[in-house]
Design a protein around this motif. Sequence first.
Motif, mmCIF file in Angstrom:
data_model
loop_
_atom_site.group_PDB
_atom_site.id
_atom_site.type_symbol
_atom_site.label_atom_id
_atom_site.label_comp_id
_atom_site.label_asym_id
_atom_site.label_seq_id
_atom_site.Cartn_x
_atom_site.Cartn_y
_atom_site.Cartn_z
ATOM 1 N N GLU A 339 28.560 73.929 6.905
ATOM 2 C CA GLU A 339 29.631 74.169 7.869
ATOM 3 C C GLU A 339 29.563 73.143 8.991
ATOM 4 O O GLU A 339 28.501 72.603 9.314
ATOM 5 C CB GLU A 339 29.514 75.578 8.458
ATOM 6 C CG GLU A 339 29.683 76.702 7.433
ATOM 7 C CD GLU A 339 29.564 78.077 8.067
ATOM 8 O OE1 GLU A 339 29.234 78.145 9.276
ATOM 9 O OE2 GLU A 339 29.791 79.079 7.368
ATOM 10 N N GLY A 340 30.715 72.895 9.603
ATOM 11 C CA GLY A 340 30.781 71.996 10.755
ATOM 12 C C GLY A 340 30.266 70.610 10.434
ATOM 13 O O GLY A 340 30.560 70.044 9.383
ATOM 14 N N LYS A 341 29.457 70.055 11.338
ATOM 15 C CA LYS A 341 28.912 68.716 11.142
ATOM 16 C C LYS A 341 27.900 68.665 10.009
ATOM 17 O O LYS A 341 27.532 67.592 9.545
ATOM 18 C CB LYS A 341 28.248 68.220 12.430
ATOM 19 C CG LYS A 341 29.210 67.973 13.570
ATOM 20 C CD LYS A 341 30.195 66.846 13.265
ATOM 21 C CE LYS A 341 29.539 65.486 13.244
ATOM 22 N NZ LYS A 341 30.522 64.390 13.079
ATOM 23 N N LYS A 342 27.459 69.827 9.529
ATOM 24 C CA LYS A 342 26.498 69.869 8.430
ATOM 25 C C LYS A 342 27.175 70.003 7.073
ATOM 26 O O LYS A 342 26.493 70.033 6.050
ATOM 27 C CB LYS A 342 25.510 71.019 8.637
ATOM 28 C CG LYS A 342 24.611 70.836 9.862
ATOM 29 C CD LYS A 342 23.603 71.958 9.987
ATOM 30 C CE LYS A 342 22.683 71.736 11.184
ATOM 31 N NZ LYS A 342 21.685 72.829 11.325
ATOM 32 N N ALA A 343 28.493 70.085 7.037
ATOM 33 C CA ALA A 343 29.206 70.187 5.762
ATOM 34 C C ALA A 343 29.059 68.875 4.986
ATOM 35 O O ALA A 343 29.129 67.788 5.561
ATOM 36 C CB ALA A 343 30.675 70.500 6.009
ATOM 37 N N ARG A 344 28.865 68.982 3.681
ATOM 38 C CA ARG A 344 28.631 67.803 2.850
ATOM 39 C C ARG A 344 29.392 67.915 1.533
ATOM 40 O O ARG A 344 29.604 69.006 1.007
ATOM 41 C CB ARG A 344 27.130 67.639 2.529
ATOM 42 C CG ARG A 344 26.257 67.326 3.742
ATOM 43 C CD ARG A 344 26.521 65.934 4.265
ATOM 44 N NE ARG A 344 25.659 65.568 5.377
ATOM 45 C CZ ARG A 344 25.960 65.768 6.655
ATOM 46 N NH1 ARG A 344 27.103 66.382 6.968
ATOM 47 N NH2 ARG A 344 25.147 65.378 7.608
ATOM 48 N N VAL A 345 29.789 66.754 1.006
ATOM 49 C CA VAL A 345 30.317 66.656 -0.347
ATOM 50 C C VAL A 345 29.154 66.355 -1.279
ATOM 51 O O VAL A 345 28.407 65.406 -1.053
ATOM 52 C CB VAL A 345 31.375 65.532 -0.463
ATOM 53 C CG1 VAL A 345 31.894 65.450 -1.900
ATOM 54 C CG2 VAL A 345 32.516 65.766 0.502
ATOM 55 N N MET A 346 28.980 67.204 -2.280
ATOM 56 C CA MET A 346 27.890 67.028 -3.242
ATOM 57 C C MET A 346 26.551 66.887 -2.526
ATOM 58 O O MET A 346 25.678 66.119 -2.942
ATOM 59 C CB MET A 346 28.149 65.820 -4.144
ATOM 60 C CG MET A 346 29.405 65.969 -5.002
ATOM 61 S SD MET A 346 29.810 64.502 -5.952
ATOM 62 C CE MET A 346 29.925 65.183 -7.599
ATOM 63 N N ALA A 347 26.394 67.628 -1.444
ATOM 64 C CA ALA A 347 25.149 67.661 -0.668
ATOM 65 C C ALA A 347 24.727 66.279 -0.183
ATOM 66 O O ALA A 347 23.543 66.039 0.052
ATOM 67 C CB ALA A 347 24.031 68.292 -1.497
ATOM 68 N N LEU A 360 27.481 54.797 -3.745
ATOM 69 C CA LEU A 360 26.910 56.072 -3.314
ATOM 70 C C LEU A 360 26.796 57.049 -4.481
ATOM 71 O O LEU A 360 27.771 57.298 -5.193
ATOM 72 C CB LEU A 360 27.780 56.676 -2.203
ATOM 73 C CG LEU A 360 27.232 57.925 -1.520
ATOM 74 C CD1 LEU A 360 25.902 57.634 -0.836
ATOM 75 C CD2 LEU A 360 28.249 58.460 -0.510
ATOM 76 N N LYS A 361 25.612 57.597 -4.642
ATOM 77 C CA LYS A 361 25.361 58.561 -5.707
ATOM 78 C C LYS A 361 24.621 59.772 -5.147
ATOM 79 O O LYS A 361 23.966 59.700 -4.107
ATOM 80 C CB LYS A 361 24.540 57.928 -6.838
ATOM 81 C CG LYS A 361 25.321 56.870 -7.626
ATOM 82 C CD LYS A 361 24.470 56.262 -8.731
ATOM 83 C CE LYS A 361 25.331 55.358 -9.616
ATOM 84 N NZ LYS A 361 25.974 54.278 -8.864
ATOM 85 N N VAL A 362 24.743 60.880 -5.864
ATOM 86 C CA VAL A 362 24.022 62.092 -5.500
ATOM 87 C C VAL A 362 22.533 61.799 -5.547
ATOM 88 O O VAL A 362 22.045 61.093 -6.439
ATOM 89 C CB VAL A 362 24.383 63.242 -6.459
ATOM 90 C CG1 VAL A 362 23.540 64.474 -6.161
ATOM 91 C CG2 VAL A 362 25.867 63.572 -6.352
ATOM 92 N N LEU A 367 25.102 60.496 -10.597
ATOM 93 C CA LEU A 367 26.470 60.990 -10.418
ATOM 94 C C LEU A 367 27.126 60.316 -9.216
ATOM 95 O O LEU A 367 26.657 60.457 -8.087
ATOM 96 C CB LEU A 367 26.439 62.506 -10.226
ATOM 97 C CG LEU A 367 27.708 63.294 -10.540
ATOM 98 C CD1 LEU A 367 28.117 63.108 -11.991
ATOM 99 C CD2 LEU A 367 27.479 64.773 -10.231
ATOM 100 N N PRO A 368 28.224 59.559 -9.432
ATOM 101 C CA PRO A 368 28.868 58.868 -8.301
ATOM 102 C C PRO A 368 29.699 59.832 -7.455
ATOM 103 O O PRO A 368 30.304 60.776 -7.974
ATOM 104 C CB PRO A 368 29.762 57.836 -8.995
ATOM 105 C CG PRO A 368 30.089 58.441 -10.316
ATOM 106 C CD PRO A 368 28.873 59.233 -10.719
ATOM 107 N N ILE A 369 29.740 59.564 -6.157
ATOM 108 C CA ILE A 369 30.492 60.412 -5.229
ATOM 109 C C ILE A 369 31.842 59.791 -4.880
ATOM 110 O O ILE A 369 32.771 60.477 -4.476
ATOM 111 C CB ILE A 369 29.652 60.654 -3.953
ATOM 112 C CG1 ILE A 369 28.390 61.440 -4.313
ATOM 113 C CG2 ILE A 369 30.434 61.418 -2.898
ATOM 114 C CD1 ILE A 369 27.452 61.666 -3.159
ATOM 115 N N LYS A 370 31.981 58.493 -5.074
ATOM 116 C CA LYS A 370 33.193 57.783 -4.670
ATOM 117 C C LYS A 370 34.492 58.421 -5.173
ATOM 118 O O LYS A 370 35.484 58.436 -4.428
ATOM 119 C CB LYS A 370 33.113 56.322 -5.121
ATOM 120 C CG LYS A 370 34.325 55.486 -4.742
ATOM 121 C CD LYS A 370 34.534 55.376 -3.238
ATOM 122 C CE LYS A 370 35.684 54.443 -2.912
ATOM 123 N NZ LYS A 370 35.924 54.348 -1.449
#
Length: 477
Positions: A339-347, A360-362, A367-370
């Motif tokens: 949540e908030g500033k700690k929210a992440r895509v794919m951690a 950028l990868k997990v 696994l690519p995040i792009k």
Amino acid sequence: MLNRVRSAVAHLVSSGGAPPPRPKSPDLPNATSALPAAPPEKPRSPPARSRGGSAAPAKTVEARASFSRPTFLQLSPGGLRRADDHAGRAVQSPPDTGRRLPWSTGYAEVINAGKSRHNEDQACCEVVYVEGRRSVSGAPREPSRGQLFLHQGLCFYYWGLFDGHAGGGAAEMASRLLHRHIREQLKDLSCWSSQKEVTHESLVVGAIENAFQLMDEQMARERRGHQVEGGCCALVVVYLLGKVYVANAGDSRAIIVRNGEIIPMSREFTPETERQRLQLLGFLKPELLGGEFTHLEFPRRVQPKELGQRMLYRDQNMTGWAYKKIELEDLRFPLVCGEGKKARVMATIGVTRGLGDHNLKVCSSTLPIKPFLSCFPEVRVYDLTQYEHCPDDVLVLGTDGLWDVTSDCEVATTVDKVLSAYEPNDPSRYTALAQALVLGARGTPRDRGWRLPNNKLGSGDDISVFVIPLGGPGSYS
């Protein structure tokens, strides 16, 4: 009161280790040539690789030489060292030599408190000339506002803030080249003839959007040879034919303060604000999740012992919450977490739009995040000709280092307090305002940290601020 505000800003800047006056250098920004064959500017030394980068740093480049700041700051070697000092965190602004940025724009920045080795923000301010082209038929036509510029060409004003992450290479590259992509895209508008339901405003918006995509593609092509590591959020302002176009891809923000009124000119793009777009992509292309993630969101991480139980969830179609029976695939890590500033895509990353991040990868995965990160900005338009602006009306641009600890109302209060301490025709007032905003977000060193007057933690991030006056001396008129 006026003298107290002026002296307070000056004292805080000087006590932060601001550099003494520097020798003059050629005035910036220069009008950028529109000739296709014009050679690119000589790139500044690429920043050093961030931790975990795969490419080796240049063998002969020293760490200090890899640190670059906006050219218009005109920093001497000593000034560059002060700008790179995490302990002193001196506020940097262009020298007050009478050679000012367009419209008497104010600018200030400060390095982070140790979050990264160097300041990963970059900034650019340019007056860019766009060469006109003949119409498609080649027949001469009388230039008009609707047809833009046709034969004569025009200039547009450009401001850009680029907040780098995982290294400063992408931000540095974007600060040098994005306005050139915008220039090339605007050339095509000179051939435009009036068509139903297609306005010149929508064509300018499309040109900016295209330029962002082309910039991102160039980063993908050149990321290895030019050490363009990491990525960057991009916040860009273009003034053209009476209108201000604010393009944002990331979590930097812009607001207009006009007669005390606050007009938002952007919004943050984060895993929370773009949850449904991310989930929809994961739903349509499950192969992007690699069997490691689920596109569904739950209030908390699902535990194996909860298989078969009912739990709240929401998917790409939902703004509210409903119940579902937990299945085996729901035990995967959520695509959007925190949540908030700690929210992440794919951690992994906390922003969902920007330039770069092609490598950028997990973590601990291939696994690519792009694919989930969009390079397209949201563009908002403000028509300057619709209002009578006074010298106290400004457009404030700031990286997230400002907005993390400063609200829109607090910015508006600072605008009123600082500008009222200066004569309306004093062009230095906007630089003083930019410095005050940076200082207000940075805080002062206290209790082994940087603290605000209310004793809350100040921003430990890089902070960069543009203050663009919308009326008065040096305005668009």
